[in-house]
Enzyme design. Structure first.
Site, PDB file in Angstrom:
ATOM      1  N   GLU A 373      44.257  19.356  20.645  1.00  0.00           N
ATOM      2  CA  GLU A 373      45.453  19.267  19.798  1.00  0.00           C
ATOM      3  C   GLU A 373      45.721  20.538  18.972  1.00  0.00           C
ATOM      4  O   GLU A 373      46.066  20.464  17.790  1.00  0.00           O
ATOM      5  CB  GLU A 373      45.351  18.049  18.867  1.00  0.00           C
ATOM      6  N   VAL A 374      45.565  21.687  19.590  1.00  0.00           N
ATOM      7  CA  VAL A 374      45.888  22.943  18.906  1.00  0.00           C
ATOM      8  C   VAL A 374      47.385  23.199  19.075  1.00  0.00           C
ATOM      9  O   VAL A 374      47.874  23.394  20.194  1.00  0.00           O
ATOM     10  CB  VAL A 374      45.074  24.116  19.474  1.00  0.00           C
TER      11      VAL A 374
END
EC number: 3.2.1.52
Length: 603
Positions: A373-374
């Protein structure tokens, strides 16, 4: 009389070995076991010189002293320092003690699994089990308590004769640990205080796991869990024959792990003083898990999910705690990601790894560097990058991951990452890197197609936090469109859904070997010590059977939920007897009366 295990199960008995063994035959003779029954065991080089272990007082517990456990044998006390993982002998020693505790002190009366007119076995003219013989047939491989996937043989064979002789053999100490767990599941408590008995003699079992990596992932950063909470979860995982415990120990919301070289991280990043894990706690947890054949895998998620670092090192974090439009920059508040082109970040991570990784190495062969989830938009706020363009960010992320994984390897560990690093960022990862999948079966197939070893855990099946509703407050301006306020992965994933998931469904046959196994995930936005047990168990048990026994039966069919329900109900009773607050599967009427609670059942 010998009975080959057939399904559907007899209504009078759940015959609950969980997970279901590969091969299982049993009879219908009642045998009793006494606290005085001796356990005799030998290693590969000790055949003929069995070590006798009668009902001695052997207690395993941690103290508040650094890296110290007091082990009590009779009146002797000796100190064990947690500087290294236990030996195979120590693991067997503890497993024998634990088996006795389970049979005699943590057992249950199985009234829920018999009709109302059921009569317990007579306590007169009892035949007792005389001896339990345990034998390791081969020398343990190096690193028996911290294996790479596939390097330890966990198979075992168990035989219980009608005359009361028990033999448990395995090719490794861990196999013996698994066999002793199964042994405890043959016995029940007698309501008259008459001891413990099995109604299943004679018994013949051969068992071997389908998957090499069978785990629970517990997030201890969104909510804090005490050492006792974590140990209890490890106990339950081990009793379900899981062999990995994934500790997601830091995240955006808090940094509870004390790092002696960087004490400010937990001093400022923990929710409050005292809600931290000291170096002693951390070592003790790793040892505690490994004593039960469970390898604790530590995760420090990065570069995203690192906002808590900004509380002590604001210069390292980009896009920190942006409000009100935080969802532009991260998956959940508070936003923040390690800067991607900063020498200060490089120096910080070097210092972090130099402190932490040597403390992981004695107890594990893996280290998880995160990578999920960057949000690329966060790097618009990164003064070392000032861009969200993939062409600019991708080589910087490659450099970031290469640097981290080089340090992990230099420490003697194997890296694990979340799937986004491979599939979304298109990074080149080392051949040794294990890629953990969570978003879809398609993603899992893509990982193995690239030649990487993979861990399954599709959130649509094995995310145990799903279905609790939104934990985010909904502004009135969007309240109507958000109704009925479900979370992103609703509905609640019940045990049948978890049990129905086949990790190999999307993977070609010639790539099955790359799927090491998988994990059930307990993210903690809405879970704390009050509801921890019932959130994981017994749904985690359903996952455990899929990973140990496979999603298909011997005929290649999906495993029967009709078969599984009474066995899982009984496993739930065993967990409760062991102090685990697991949820019920069915009401007693269903387990007592056999087929009456089937929908669409056709006899």
């Amino acid at each position: 009389m010998i009975i080959l295990l057939l399904f559907p199960l007899l209504t009078s008995l759940a015959l609950a070995i969980w997970p279901i063994p590969k091969e299982y035959k049993h009879g219908d003779t009642v045998l009793w076991i006494s606290k005085d029954t001796s356990f005799e065991w030998a290693g590969a080089g000790d055949v003929g010189t069995l070590k006798v272990q009668p009902s001695r007082n052997f207690d395993f517990r941690t103290t508040s002293n650094a890296h110290v456990t007091i082990q009590v044998e009779g009146n002797r006390r000796r100190v064990k320092r947690y500087s290294e993982a236990p030996t195979g002998d120590e693991m067997i020693d503890q497993a024998i003690y634990s088996a006795k505790q389970t049979i005699f002190k943590k057992n249950f009366v199985p009234w829920k699994f018999h009709p109302r007119n059921w009569t317990e076995p007579s306590t007169e003219n009892r035949t007792y089990i005389s001896t339990v013989t345990v034998q390791v047939l081969q020398d343990d491989p190096e690193g028996i308590a911290k294996p790479l996937a596939g390097t330890v043989d966990e198979s075992y064979a168990l035989e219980l004769s009608e005359g009361g002789n028990v033999s448990i053999t395995a090719n490794s100490s861990v196999g013996i640990v698994r066999g002793l767990v199964t042994f405890t599941q043959l016995f029940y408590k007698h309501s008259g205080g008459g001891g413990a008995y099995t109604p299943l003699a004679p018994v013949t079992i051969f068992d071997v796991p389908v998957f090499q990596h069978r785990g629970i992932n517990l997030d201890v950063a969104r909510n804090y869990f005490s050492i006792k909470d974590i140990e209890r979860t490890i106990d339950a995982a081990a009793y379900n024959k899981m062999n990995r415990f994934h500790l997601h120990v830091t995240d955006a919301q808090s940094w509870p792990l004390e790092i002696p070289a960087l004490p400010e991280l937990s001093a400022k990043g923990a929710y409050r003083p005292g809600l931290t894990y000291t170096p002693d706690d951390f070592a003790n947890l790793q040892y505690y898990a490994s004593m039960q054949g469970v390898e604790l895998i530590t995760e420090i998620d990065m570069p995203g999910h690192t906002s808590s670092i900004a509380l002590s090192h604001p210069e390292l974090i980009a896009a920190y705690n942006i409000q009100p439009d935080w969802d532009t920059y991260c998956a959940e508040p508070p936003c923040g990601t390690l800067k991607l082109n900063s020498t200060k970040v490089t120096d910080f991570l070097q210092q972090l790894f130099n402190d932490l990784l040597p403390r992981v190495l004695p107890f594990s062969s893996y280290f998880h560097t995160g990578g999920d989830e960057v949000n690329k938009n966060a790097y618009l706020k990164d003064d070392s990058v000032n861009s969200s363009e993939p062409a600019i960010l991708q080589p910087l992320m490659q450099k970031f991951i290469d640097s981290n994984h080089d340090q992990v390897r230099a420490a003697g560990l194997t890296p694990i990452v979340w799937e986004e690093m491979l599939l979304d960022w298109n990074l080149t990862l080392g051949a040794d890197v294990v890629v953990q999948s969570w978003q879809s079966d398609k993603a899992l197939a893509q990982i193995v197609a690239k030649g990487h070893k993979a861990l399954a855990g599709n959130y649509n099946y094995w995310y145990l936090d799903c279905g609790k509703g939104q934990w985010l407050n909904i502004d009135p301006s969007i309240s109507a469109s958000s109704y009925p306020y479900e979370d992103y992965c609703a509905p609640f994933h019940n045990w049948r859904l978890a049990y129905a998931y086949d990790p190999l469904a999307s993977v070609p046959n010639d790539a099955h070997h790359l799927v090491l196994g998988g994990e059930a995930h307990m993210w903690a936005e809405q879970t704390d010590p009050i509801n921890l047990d019932r959130m994981i168990w017994p749904r985690g048990s359903a996952v455990a059977e899929v990973l140990w026994s496979g999603a298909k039966d011997a005929q290649g069919r999906n495993r029967s939920q009709i078969d599984a329900a009474p066995r899982l109900s009984e496993m739930r009773e065993r967990l409760v007897a062991r102090g685990i607050g697991a949820e019920p599967i069915q009401m007693p009427y269903c387990t007592m009366e056999g087929m009456v609670c089937q929908l669409g059942y056709q006899p």
